[in-house]
Design a protein around this motif. Structure first.
Motif, PDB file in Angstrom:
ATOM      1  N   UNK A   1      44.417  47.508   7.335  1.00  0.00           N
ATOM      2  CA  UNK A   1      43.760  46.755   6.486  1.00  0.00           C
ATOM      3  C   UNK A   1      43.541  47.546   5.132  1.00  0.00           C
ATOM      4  N   UNK A   2      43.129  48.553   5.513  1.00  0.00           N
ATOM      5  CA  UNK A   2      42.794  49.766   4.203  1.00  0.00           C
ATOM      6  C   UNK A   2      44.056  50.136   3.431  1.00  0.00           C
ATOM      7  N   UNK A   3      45.108  50.311   4.328  1.00  0.00           N
ATOM      8  CA  UNK A   3      46.437  50.692   3.884  1.00  0.00           C
ATOM      9  C   UNK A   3      47.024  49.826   2.802  1.00  0.00           C
ATOM     10  N   UNK A   4      46.790  48.610   2.926  1.00  0.00           N
ATOM     11  CA  UNK A   4      47.562  47.719   2.066  1.00  0.00           C
ATOM     12  C   UNK A   4      46.536  46.900   0.945  1.00  0.00           C
ATOM     13  N   UNK A   5      45.455  47.246   1.111  1.00  0.00           N
ATOM     14  CA  UNK A   5      44.188  46.809   0.022  1.00  0.00           C
ATOM     15  C   UNK A   5      44.491  47.672  -1.305  1.00  0.00           C
ATOM     16  N   UNK A   6      44.225  47.045  -2.292  1.00  0.00           N
ATOM     17  CA  UNK A   6      44.448  47.765  -3.555  1.00  0.00           C
ATOM     18  C   UNK A   6      43.133  48.690  -3.840  1.00  0.00           C
ATOM     19  N   UNK A   7      43.495  49.818  -4.307  1.00  0.00           N
ATOM     20  CA  UNK A   7      42.597  50.978  -4.526  1.00  0.00           C
ATOM     21  C   UNK A   7      41.650  51.116  -5.684  1.00  0.00           C
ATOM     22  N   UNK A   8      40.169  51.232  -5.542  1.00  0.00           N
ATOM     23  CA  UNK A   8      39.498  51.157  -6.687  1.00  0.00           C
ATOM     24  C   UNK A   8      38.917  52.499  -6.909  1.00  0.00           C
ATOM     25  N   UNK A   9      39.683  53.511  -6.824  1.00  0.00           N
ATOM     26  CA  UNK A   9      39.144  54.810  -7.095  1.00  0.00           C
ATOM     27  C   UNK A   9      38.987  55.193  -8.546  1.00  0.00           C
TER      28      UNK A   9
ATOM     29  N   UNK B   1      38.535  62.664 -15.621  1.00  0.00           N
ATOM     30  CA  UNK B   1      39.585  62.105 -16.366  1.00  0.00           C
ATOM     31  C   UNK B   1      39.220  61.097 -17.432  1.00  0.00           C
ATOM     32  N   UNK B   2      38.113  60.349 -16.721  1.00  0.00           N
ATOM     33  CA  UNK B   2      38.180  58.910 -17.402  1.00  0.00           C
ATOM     34  C   UNK B   2      36.730  58.797 -17.934  1.00  0.00           C
ATOM     35  N   UNK B   3      36.184  59.887 -18.375  1.00  0.00           N
ATOM     36  CA  UNK B   3      34.709  59.808 -18.884  1.00  0.00           C
ATOM     37  C   UNK B   3      34.353  58.668 -19.809  1.00  0.00           C
TER      38      UNK B   3
END
Length: 181
Positions: free
Chosen positions: A26-34, A39-41
């Motif tokens: 399930x975690x493999x196919x869910x979209x990542x929100x990392x 880099x994105x301050x």
């Protein structure tokens, strides 16, 4: 160990492995929100209610509202705030307690906000500046009143008394001249 126990434990182990693989799948196919933090301050969103560090509230003229009452120091549960005061003489001759140093130890703060809630003048607040990583604990102790306090101007001498003396002398000379005529 019997054959029944062997197959029972083999079935339980296989079932446990399948349940774990199901969670992983399930975690493999869910979209990542990392969030790629360093880099994105500029695009990083921090909650407004997040408490990271204590700071003084300064107005546009560079004055703070702290009257050095010590309520924040008394209400701090673990002593992270230390206030040093001094007595100064005011222009009217009265003595008043002024803030000399407001020391705050970020390393031992529990971010409970009791100091902010107990401040009667709203002189301190929590800001959400979360980047506080340092190599030594001594750098976590900060002096919050970093702007120098403005001096109270001395009262100006009253020129009215000095102006009255020559005017009075001139008036007596006018009266003497009238009497002589």
């Amino acid at each position: 160990m019997t054959i029944k126990d062997y197959f029972s434990s083999l079935f339980k182990g296989t079932w446990s492995l399948l349940q774990g693989m199901q969670v992983t799948g399930k975690e493999l196919v869910t979209p990542k929100i990392t969030k790629q933090y360093p880099e994105n301050r500029e695009h990083l969103e921090i909650a407004d209610r997040f408490r990271a560090t204590l700071a003084f509230v300064y107005d546009s003229e560079g004055n703070h509202k702290c009257i050095a009452c010590g309520l924040c120091q008394m209400n701090c549960p673990n002593g992270t705030i230390h206030i040093e005061t001094k007595m100064v003489e005011m222009p009217d001759g009265k003595k008043k307690r002024k803030l000399d140093k407001y020391m705050y130890d970020l390393g031992s703060c529990t971010f409970c906000q009791l100091c902010v809630l107990s401040c009667p003048h709203g002189a301190i607040e929590f800001r959400n500046d979360f980047e506080q990583a340092v190599f030594t604990r001594s750098k976590l102790v900060q002096q919050l009143n970093y702007l120098p306090e403005k001096e109270v101007p001395a009262p100006a001498p009253q020129p009215a008394k000095a102006a009255e003396a020559p005017a009075a002398a001139g008036a007596t000379k006018v009266e003497e001249n009238k009497e002589n005529k």
